[in-house]
Design an enzyme around this catalytic site. Sequence first.
Site, PDB file in Angstrom:
ATOM      1  N   ASN A   1       0.250  25.955 -77.533  1.00 18.85           N
ATOM      2  CA  ASN A   1       0.935  27.629 -77.826  1.00 18.85           C
ATOM      3  C   ASN A   1       2.443  27.455 -78.960  1.00 18.85           C
ATOM      4  O   ASN A   1       2.718  26.930 -78.371  1.00 18.85           O
ATOM      5  CB  ASN A   1       0.759  28.171 -76.825  1.00 18.85           C
ATOM      6  CG  ASN A   1       1.593  29.387 -76.500  1.00 18.85           C
ATOM      7  OD1 ASN A   1       1.411  30.133 -77.718  1.00 18.85           O
ATOM      8  ND2 ASN A   1       1.798  29.307 -75.268  1.00 18.85           N
TER       9      ASN A   1
ATOM     10  N   LYS B   1       4.058  30.831 -79.424  1.00 17.70           N
ATOM     11  CA  LYS B   1       4.575  31.593 -79.171  1.00 17.70           C
ATOM     12  C   LYS B   1       4.900  31.814 -80.181  1.00 17.70           C
ATOM     13  O   LYS B   1       4.270  32.453 -81.610  1.00 17.70           O
ATOM     14  CB  LYS B   1       5.229  31.061 -78.188  1.00 17.70           C
ATOM     15  CG  LYS B   1       5.027  30.303 -76.345  1.00 17.70           C
ATOM     16  CD  LYS B   1       5.544  30.079 -75.628  1.00 17.70           C
ATOM     17  CE  LYS B   1       5.132  29.021 -74.571  1.00 17.70           C
ATOM     18  NZ  LYS B   1       6.543  28.995 -73.554  1.00 17.70           N
TER      19      LYS B   1
ATOM     20  N   HIS C   1      -1.125  34.857 -69.943  1.00 18.76           N
ATOM     21  CA  HIS C   1      -0.386  33.893 -69.995  1.00 18.76           C
ATOM     22  C   HIS C   1       1.219  34.190 -69.273  1.00 18.76           C
ATOM     23  O   HIS C   1       1.342  36.048 -69.094  1.00 18.76           O
ATOM     24  CB  HIS C   1       0.798  33.757 -71.443  1.00 18.76           C
ATOM     25  CG  HIS C   1       1.745  32.011 -71.314  1.00 18.76           C
ATOM     26  ND1 HIS C   1       2.472  32.562 -71.015  1.00 18.76           N
ATOM     27  CD2 HIS C   1       1.759  30.898 -72.076  1.00 18.76           C
ATOM     28  CE1 HIS C   1       3.576  31.819 -71.218  1.00 18.76           C
ATOM     29  NE2 HIS C   1       2.805  30.560 -71.544  1.00 18.76           N
TER      30      HIS C   1
ATOM     31  N   GLU D   1       4.360  34.496 -69.691  1.00 21.18           N
ATOM     32  CA  GLU D   1       5.239  35.807 -70.257  1.00 21.18           C
ATOM     33  C   GLU D   1       4.580  37.181 -70.974  1.00 21.18           C
ATOM     34  O   GLU D   1       5.640  38.059 -70.934  1.00 21.18           O
ATOM     35  CB  GLU D   1       5.390  34.936 -71.960  1.00 21.18           C
ATOM     36  CG  GLU D   1       6.519  33.208 -71.630  1.00 21.18           C
ATOM     37  CD  GLU D   1       6.092  32.815 -73.277  1.00 21.18           C
ATOM     38  OE1 GLU D   1       7.252  31.351 -72.531  1.00 21.18           O
ATOM     39  OE2 GLU D   1       5.643  32.850 -73.490  1.00 21.18           O
TER      40      GLU D   1
ATOM     41  N   GLU E   1       0.729  27.289 -65.092  1.00 19.88           N
ATOM     42  CA  GLU E   1       1.650  26.919 -65.688  1.00 19.88           C
ATOM     43  C   GLU E   1       2.109  27.579 -64.689  1.00 19.88           C
ATOM     44  O   GLU E   1       2.651  28.591 -64.704  1.00 19.88           O
ATOM     45  CB  GLU E   1       1.479  27.953 -66.843  1.00 19.88           C
ATOM     46  CG  GLU E   1       0.809  27.199 -68.085  1.00 19.88           C
ATOM     47  CD  GLU E   1       0.586  27.850 -69.805  1.00 19.88           C
ATOM     48  OE1 GLU E   1       1.162  27.083 -70.043  1.00 19.88           O
ATOM     49  OE2 GLU E   1       1.475  28.801 -69.790  1.00 19.88           O
TER      50      GLU E   1
ATOM     51  N   GLY F   1       9.173  26.190 -70.388  1.00 24.19           N
ATOM     52  CA  GLY F   1      10.290  26.211 -71.036  1.00 24.19           C
ATOM     53  C   GLY F   1      11.665  25.969 -70.413  1.00 24.19           C
ATOM     54  O   GLY F   1      12.982  26.228 -71.067  1.00 24.19           O
TER      55      GLY F   1
ATOM     56  N   SER G   1       6.576  22.882 -69.952  1.00 23.23           N
ATOM     57  CA  SER G   1       8.134  21.722 -70.591  1.00 23.23           C
ATOM     58  C   SER G   1       6.647  20.425 -70.562  1.00 23.23           C
ATOM     59  O   SER G   1       7.452  19.628 -70.102  1.00 23.23           O
ATOM     60  CB  SER G   1       8.365  21.353 -69.186  1.00 23.23           C
ATOM     61  OG  SER G   1       9.767  22.900 -69.852  1.00 23.23           O
TER      62      SER G   1
END
Length: 253
Positions: free
Chosen positions: A10, A12, A96, A98, A166, A172, A212
């Site tokens: 991904n 992003k 996701h 985010e 996740e 991150g 991560s």
Amino acid sequence: MSRKLIVGGNWKCNGTQDDVKRIVEFLNKAEVPCTNHIEVVIAPPAPFLPILRSTLRSDFNLAAQNCWTGKGGAFTGEISAEMLMNLNVPWVILGHSERRTLLGESDEMVAEKVAYALSQGMKVILCCGETLEQREKNETTMVVARQIKAVADKIQSWNNVVIAYEPIWAIGTGKVATPQQAQEVHANIRAWLSQNVGEAVAQAVRIQYGGSVTAANCKEIGSQPDVDGFLVGGASLKPEFADILNARISIRH
């Protein structure tokens, strides 16, 4: 049962055309001796999908990072599943964290997106996961089950769905769930599917770990019996992504 490993990259909201050229170059040169046992899915930003479609090696698949809840129309900035299929992009990442946390996508909205993408013949990587606060309150199982149930209520078949666990606190941040933590949640997801959807589905659905992931930690996490691969973020922009693909991570024949 045997489940084919799946590793997603991904990207992003990262990259320029020069970056894309550089990344594709090392991906195309990467020696991946076990492609019969690992499915690779690359998810660049939408503007770069056509570039990768024409330059990326044919044994790696493409994914979009998002799509709309239904057919295209007056939805400025959105991408429809029909558009993606027209571009020969068979996969899409949905739910996701985010998009859930930064853009306010609800469980219901994510479920609508999943159902519509599947109806158009797409394959979906469905993301789920908890915040640090939720984990500390021992709410992980409840939160993940709620997110998956919203989708289960709207779809009939799980044949084209991969689940990506996740933990938000590990995305991150450099923090990574321990192999035991990852295995516990993956096993709980499989147990929920068994109890609420069916044992055959529970055993067949692939569950990735994301958060991560690096070449240094993927081997140990990937050795867990219910971890069927990874959804990789930042490391997918670097040559070490090839090392993740080649890690001897519990390849089930």
